[in-house]
Design a protein around this motif. Structure first.
Motif, short mmCIF file in Angstrom:
data_model
loop_
_atom_site.label_atom_id
_atom_site.label_comp_id
_atom_site.label_asym_id
_atom_site.label_seq_id
_atom_site.Cartn_x
_atom_site.Cartn_y
_atom_site.Cartn_z
N ARG A 114 5.89 3.21 -0.55
CA ARG A 114 5.12 1.97 -0.67
C ARG A 114 5.61 0.99 0.39
NH1 ARG A 114 3.84 -0.13 -6.62
NH2 ARG A 114 3.24 2.08 -6.64
N GLU A 115 4.67 0.36 1.08
CA GLU A 115 5.04 -0.56 2.14
C GLU A 115 4.27 -1.87 2.01
OE1 GLU A 115 3.96 1.09 5.93
OE2 GLU A 115 1.82 1.02 5.51
N ILE A 116 4.89 -2.91 2.51
CA ILE A 116 4.27 -4.23 2.47
C ILE A 116 3.11 -4.28 3.46
CG2 ILE A 116 5.83 -5.14 4.22
CD1 ILE A 116 4.57 -7.17 1.21
N VAL A 117 2.06 -4.96 3.05
CA VAL A 117 0.96 -5.26 3.96
C VAL A 117 1.06 -6.74 4.35
CG1 VAL A 117 -1.54 -5.42 4.18
CG2 VAL A 117 -0.51 -3.52 2.93
N GLY A 118 1.19 -7.58 3.35
CA GLY A 118 1.34 -9.00 3.60
C GLY A 118 1.64 -9.73 2.31
N ALA A 119 2.00 -10.98 2.44
CA ALA A 119 2.36 -11.76 1.27
C ALA A 119 2.16 -13.24 1.55
CB ALA A 119 3.81 -11.49 0.86
N TYR A 151 6.03 -8.04 -11.06
CA TYR A 151 4.81 -7.62 -11.75
C TYR A 151 3.85 -7.01 -10.73
CZ TYR A 151 6.70 -10.68 -15.34
OH TYR A 151 7.53 -11.26 -16.27
N TRP A 152 3.20 -5.94 -11.15
CA TRP A 152 2.33 -5.18 -10.26
C TRP A 152 0.97 -4.97 -10.90
CZ3 TRP A 152 3.86 -3.27 -5.42
CH2 TRP A 152 5.19 -3.52 -5.09
N GLY A 153 -0.07 -5.01 -10.06
CA GLY A 153 -1.40 -4.65 -10.50
C GLY A 153 -1.58 -3.14 -10.50
N GLN A 154 -2.76 -2.69 -10.88
CA GLN A 154 -3.01 -1.27 -11.10
C GLN A 154 -3.34 -0.51 -9.82
OE1 GLN A 154 -5.25 -3.55 -11.24
NE2 GLN A 154 -7.26 -2.72 -10.87
N GLY A 155 -3.59 -1.19 -8.73
CA GLY A 155 -3.92 -0.50 -7.49
C GLY A 155 -5.41 -0.28 -7.32
N THR A 156 -5.83 -0.31 -6.07
CA THR A 156 -7.22 -0.04 -5.74
C THR A 156 -7.26 0.81 -4.48
OG1 THR A 156 -9.40 -1.07 -5.34
CG2 THR A 156 -7.49 -2.23 -4.44
N GLN A 157 -8.08 1.84 -4.49
CA GLN A 157 -8.12 2.80 -3.39
C GLN A 157 -8.94 2.27 -2.23
OE1 GLN A 157 -6.68 6.08 -3.13
NE2 GLN A 157 -7.36 5.87 -1.00
N LYS A 172 -8.68 1.05 10.13
CA LYS A 172 -8.38 2.30 10.80
C LYS A 172 -8.13 3.38 9.75
CE LYS A 172 -5.91 -0.27 14.42
NZ LYS A 172 -4.61 -0.42 15.12
N PRO A 173 -8.31 4.64 10.10
CA PRO A 173 -8.02 5.71 9.14
C PRO A 173 -6.60 5.63 8.57
CG PRO A 173 -9.26 6.60 10.97
CD PRO A 173 -8.93 5.18 11.33
N GLU A 174 -5.66 5.18 9.36
CA GLU A 174 -4.28 5.07 8.88
C GLU A 174 -4.08 3.95 7.88
OE1 GLU A 174 -5.30 5.17 12.08
OE2 GLU A 174 -4.06 3.86 13.36
N ASP A 175 -5.10 3.14 7.64
CA ASP A 175 -5.04 2.12 6.59
C ASP A 175 -5.39 2.70 5.22
OD1 ASP A 175 -6.50 -0.16 8.92
OD2 ASP A 175 -4.39 -0.09 8.30
N THR A 176 -5.81 3.95 5.20
CA THR A 176 -6.15 4.60 3.94
C THR A 176 -4.93 4.68 3.02
OG1 THR A 176 -7.93 5.92 4.93
CG2 THR A 176 -6.94 6.75 2.89
N ALA A 177 -5.09 4.16 1.82
CA ALA A 177 -3.98 4.11 0.86
C ALA A 177 -4.47 3.49 -0.43
CB ALA A 177 -2.82 3.29 1.42
N ARG A 228 0.84 -1.19 0.00
CA ARG A 228 0.00 0.00 0.00
C ARG A 228 0.88 1.24 0.00
NH1 ARG A 228 -2.62 -0.53 6.10
NH2 ARG A 228 -0.74 0.02 7.28
N GLN A 229 0.30 2.30 -0.52
CA GLN A 229 1.02 3.57 -0.56
C GLN A 229 0.04 4.69 -0.27
OE1 GLN A 229 3.26 4.30 -4.15
NE2 GLN A 229 4.60 5.72 -3.08
N ALA A 230 0.32 5.40 0.81
CA ALA A 230 -0.48 6.56 1.19
C ALA A 230 0.18 7.80 0.60
CB ALA A 230 -0.57 6.66 2.70
#
Length: 125
Positions: free
Chosen positions: A44-49, A114-120, A86-91, A37-39
């Protein structure tokens, strides 16, 4: 490899969302699917894998106990279930695939090819 992320949206704090990432193309069992995720104004930071074999899973400390990654190998789809938002999860949330060597490198964006297009995802307080 193509990745299609979906499932983002606006939710109130404490709510839940489930993101999906559908993969197509050449997928190997040793590939790892990651959620980042990237706010605004932040790196950009890892959330999980998770590896497609299911034997390797990683979560960022900030989401442990709230987020869960799962996979459906038959559908070539990885999910990110997000509870207790949480609000800080916004990204903008991105899925990515690559072959990190081990759990100690799964958090590095450079290990994903390879990266996807992102979702808000927006969490209101």
């Amino acid at each position: 490899v193509q990745l299609q992320a979906s499932g983002g949206g606006l939710v109130q704090a404490g709510g839940s969302l489930r993101l999906s990432c559908a993969a197509s193309g050449r997928i190997l069992s040793r590939d790892v699917m990651g959620w980042f995720r990237q706010a605004p104004g932040k790196e950009r930071e890892i959330v999980g894998a998770i590896r497609w074999t299911g034997d390797l899973t990683y979560y960022a400390d900030s989401v442990k106990g709230r987020f869960t990654i799962s996979r459906d190998n038959a559908r070539n789809t990885v999910y990110l279930q997000m509870n207790g938002l949480k609000p800080e999860d916004t990204a903008v949330y991105y899925c990515a695939t690559g072959q990190p060597d081990d759990i100690w490198t799964m958090h590095l964006p450079s290990k994903y090819d390879y990266w996807g297009q992102g979702t808000q995802v927006t969490v209101s307080s």
